[in-house]
Design a protein around this motif. Structure first.
Motif, PDB file in Angstrom:
ATOM      1  N   THR A  10       6.806  -6.401   7.741  1.00  0.00           N
ATOM      2  CA  THR A  10       6.512  -5.140   7.056  1.00  0.00           C
ATOM      3  C   THR A  10       7.820  -4.554   6.552  1.00  0.00           C
ATOM      4  O   THR A  10       8.843  -4.566   7.252  1.00  0.00           O
ATOM      5  N   VAL A  11       7.769  -4.039   5.326  1.00  0.00           N
ATOM      6  CA  VAL A  11       8.949  -3.445   4.688  1.00  0.00           C
ATOM      7  C   VAL A  11       8.584  -2.025   4.270  1.00  0.00           C
ATOM      8  O   VAL A  11       7.583  -1.816   3.578  1.00  0.00           O
ATOM      9  N   ARG A  12       9.384  -1.085   4.695  1.00  0.00           N
ATOM     10  CA  ARG A  12       9.104   0.324   4.388  1.00  0.00           C
ATOM     11  C   ARG A  12      10.413   1.090   4.316  1.00  0.00           C
ATOM     12  O   ARG A  12      11.428   0.677   4.876  1.00  0.00           O
ATOM     13  N   PHE A  13      10.355   2.246   3.628  1.00  0.00           N
ATOM     14  CA  PHE A  13      11.539   3.087   3.476  1.00  0.00           C
ATOM     15  C   PHE A  13      11.280   4.516   3.937  1.00  0.00           C
ATOM     16  O   PHE A  13      12.090   5.397   3.686  1.00  0.00           O
ATOM     17  N   HIS A  14      10.141   4.737   4.579  1.00  0.00           N
ATOM     18  CA  HIS A  14       9.852   5.998   5.248  1.00  0.00           C
ATOM     19  C   HIS A  14       9.145   5.663   6.566  1.00  0.00           C
ATOM     20  O   HIS A  14       9.039   4.475   6.918  1.00  0.00           O
ATOM     21  N   GLY A  25       4.791   6.935   0.481  1.00  0.00           N
ATOM     22  CA  GLY A  25       5.700   5.890   0.046  1.00  0.00           C
ATOM     23  C   GLY A  25       5.086   4.510   0.204  1.00  0.00           C
ATOM     24  O   GLY A  25       4.115   4.320   0.947  1.00  0.00           O
ATOM     25  N   PRO A  26       5.643   3.508  -0.489  1.00  0.00           N
ATOM     26  CA  PRO A  26       5.091   2.149  -0.416  1.00  0.00           C
ATOM     27  C   PRO A  26       5.473   1.460   0.893  1.00  0.00           C
ATOM     28  O   PRO A  26       6.568   1.638   1.423  1.00  0.00           O
ATOM     29  N   VAL A  27       4.537   0.684   1.403  1.00  0.00           N
ATOM     30  CA  VAL A  27       4.755  -0.172   2.569  1.00  0.00           C
ATOM     31  C   VAL A  27       4.226  -1.551   2.213  1.00  0.00           C
ATOM     32  O   VAL A  27       3.068  -1.688   1.798  1.00  0.00           O
ATOM     33  N   CYS A  28       5.062  -2.559   2.357  1.00  0.00           N
ATOM     34  CA  CYS A  28       4.678  -3.922   1.998  1.00  0.00           C
ATOM     35  C   CYS A  28       4.373  -4.718   3.268  1.00  0.00           C
ATOM     36  O   CYS A  28       5.198  -4.781   4.180  1.00  0.00           O
ATOM     37  N   PHE A  29       3.186  -5.307   3.325  1.00  0.00           N
ATOM     38  CA  PHE A  29       2.799  -6.216   4.395  1.00  0.00           C
ATOM     39  C   PHE A  29       2.959  -7.643   3.867  1.00  0.00           C
ATOM     40  O   PHE A  29       2.300  -8.017   2.890  1.00  0.00           O
ATOM     41  N   ILE A  30       3.811  -8.414   4.512  1.00  0.00           N
ATOM     42  CA  ILE A  30       4.025  -9.813   4.141  1.00  0.00           C
ATOM     43  C   ILE A  30       3.420 -10.659   5.252  1.00  0.00           C
ATOM     44  O   ILE A  30       3.922 -10.658   6.382  1.00  0.00           O
ATOM     45  N   VAL A  46       0.857  -1.186   0.000  1.00  0.00           N
ATOM     46  CA  VAL A  46       0.000   0.000   0.000  1.00  0.00           C
ATOM     47  C   VAL A  46       0.893   1.235   0.000  1.00  0.00           C
ATOM     48  O   VAL A  46       2.104   1.160   0.222  1.00  0.00           O
ATOM     49  N   VAL A  47       0.284   2.368  -0.268  1.00  0.00           N
ATOM     50  CA  VAL A  47       1.006   3.647  -0.258  1.00  0.00           C
ATOM     51  C   VAL A  47       0.485   4.464   0.916  1.00  0.00           C
ATOM     52  O   VAL A  47      -0.711   4.777   0.969  1.00  0.00           O
ATOM     53  N   LEU A  48       1.379   4.796   1.855  1.00  0.00           N
ATOM     54  CA  LEU A  48       0.982   5.494   3.076  1.00  0.00           C
ATOM     55  C   LEU A  48       1.757   6.795   3.230  1.00  0.00           C
ATOM     56  O   LEU A  48       2.926   6.870   2.828  1.00  0.00           O
ATOM     57  N   PRO A  49       1.131   7.811   3.803  1.00  0.00           N
ATOM     58  CA  PRO A  49       1.875   9.044   4.094  1.00  0.00           C
ATOM     59  C   PRO A  49       2.785   8.849   5.299  1.00  0.00           C
ATOM     60  O   PRO A  49       2.484   8.095   6.221  1.00  0.00           O
ATOM     61  N   GLY A  50       3.900   9.535   5.265  1.00  0.00           N
ATOM     62  CA  GLY A  50       4.871   9.458   6.358  1.00  0.00           C
ATOM     63  C   GLY A  50       5.956  10.483   6.155  1.00  0.00           C
ATOM     64  O   GLY A  50       5.833  11.395   5.324  1.00  0.00           O
ATOM     65  N   VAL A  51       7.033  10.341   6.896  1.00  0.00           N
ATOM     66  CA  VAL A  51       8.144  11.292   6.812  1.00  0.00           C
ATOM     67  C   VAL A  51       9.421  10.537   6.480  1.00  0.00           C
ATOM     68  O   VAL A  51       9.603   9.371   6.838  1.00  0.00           O
ATOM     69  N   THR A  52      10.309  11.223   5.790  1.00  0.00           N
ATOM     70  CA  THR A  52      11.628  10.691   5.492  1.00  0.00           C
ATOM     71  C   THR A  52      12.559  10.992   6.673  1.00  0.00           C
ATOM     72  O   THR A  52      12.204  11.763   7.572  1.00  0.00           O
ATOM     73  N   PRO A  53      13.754  10.423   6.691  1.00  0.00           N
ATOM     74  CA  PRO A  53      14.699  10.769   7.758  1.00  0.00           C
ATOM     75  C   PRO A  53      15.033  12.259   7.805  1.00  0.00           C
ATOM     76  O   PRO A  53      15.438  12.765   8.861  1.00  0.00           O
ATOM     77  N   ASP A  54      14.840  12.969   6.699  1.00  0.00           N
ATOM     78  CA  ASP A  54      15.084  14.413   6.673  1.00  0.00           C
ATOM     79  C   ASP A  54      13.890  15.228   7.149  1.00  0.00           C
ATOM     80  O   ASP A  54      13.941  16.458   7.162  1.00  0.00           O
TER      81      ASP A  54
END
Length: 319
Positions: A100-104, A87-92, A73-81
């Motif tokens: 869960t895999v995410r980059f934000h 950004g995408p969040v994968c639920f396995i 899914v695509v969820l709102p969030g914040v970056t490290p900055d």
């Protein structure tokens, strides 16, 4: 970063770094390092890459492989900055654990673990954790919409305030706020769309045989909440357009008032300028120039013409 959780005494407990992941019921990968990805893949599942998670095709976001359901899914969030992004969040989801895999950093991933046992379905298994986490995400999206609604209320009050209409910077700030709230609403709308698809896919994969009454009710409730929030997001999107039109209209009115003042001043000085131009011509025969009363009469004519123009404008209601 890898965070692993086990269920202990009916609560979700964070495991210490370095512990074996066999007991983990939830593994959260946030901007994972290659060694962390390898440790999770050693459990028998393939962690998708960021490029795969960002694919727009539905078949790349929702699929079943190796006994696990992969749902992105695509969820709102914040970056490290600190930048607000979607950004995408994968639920396995598997029979023994959820990954869960995410980059934000969506906020629910920080607020859910301490209260996982308080959800209607509890945290007794990966399916229940999944529904509880999605419920936390949906609640956070509702908070985003509420914040956007309050922001649009402030913009409307600013734009319709007669005193603010005379101050350009306030209206410019209000217009910028409308754009920010519109972007917030669009991120929430996209998240709701992808969550709705994910819940439909999860219901099909789960089947009636694996769902108890509580989980069925929870799943139906989440679908109703998502649909209600979609309607609310559409309503707020319409309000964004209305607030934009109102703010731009007040800016135009403010600019028109300024232009009107400048135009009136220019018109008031037009007759005196005409008189001064006439007596500034270099003709040899202009009897008034040789008379002692010529200069004061010219001044009186210029003043009278300006006063007459102003009185006419006032009588017509143009001032």
């Amino acid at each position: 970063m890898l965070s692993a959780y086990r269920v202990a005494s009916g609560r979700l407990e964070k495991m210490a770094p370095g512990e074996a992941l066999d007991e983990a019921v939830w593994i959260d990968l946030w901007r994972p390092l290659p060694a962390q990805v390898a440790a999770v893949q050693a459990l028998g599942l393939l962690v998708p890459k960021r490029e795969d998670m960002e694919e727009i095709e539905l078949s790349s976001r929702l699929y079943h492989e190796g006994g696990y359901d992969f749902m992105t899914v695509v969820l709102p969030g914040v970056t490290p900055d600190g930048e607000q992004v979607s950004g995408p969040v994968c639920f396995i989801l598997g029979p023994a654990r959820m990954v869960t895999v995410r980059f934000h950093a969506p906020r629910p991933f920080e607020t859910f673990p301490p209260r996982a046992e308080k959800t209607p379905v509890g945290c007794g298994g990966p399916d229940r954790l999944f529904l509880g986490l999605v419920d936390e995400v949906v609640g956070r999206l509702a908070d985003h919409l509420e914040t956007a609604g309050h922001g649009l209320d402030e913009v409307t009050r600013t734009a319709t305030d007669a005193r603010a209409a005379l101050r350009g910077p306030l209206l410019e700030a209000a217009l910028a706020r409308v754009g920010m709230e519109g972007e917030r609403i669009s991120r929430v709308r996209l998240a709701l769309l992808t969550i709705q698809r994910m819940l439909g896919f999860h219901a099909l994969q789960l089947g009636d045989s694996k769902q108890d009454h509580t989980m069925k009710a929870m799943l139906k409730g989440l679908n109703r909440d998502v649909q209600a929030l979609e309607v609310h997001a559409d309503f707020l999107s319409a309000r964004v357009g209305l607030a934009t039109d109102t703010t731009l209209g007040m800016i135009n009115l403010s600019q028109n008032a300024t232009v009107r003042i400048v135009s009136v001043v220019a018109v008031l000085f037009l007759p005196p300028t005409l008189i001064a131009s006439v007596y500034g011509m270099n003709f040899q025969f202009m009897p008034e120039l040789a008379e002692a009363w010529g200069y004061p009469v010219a001044l009186v004519l210029m003043f009278a013409s300006a006063a007459g123009t102003w009185a006419y404008f006032k009588w017509r209601g143009w001032l």
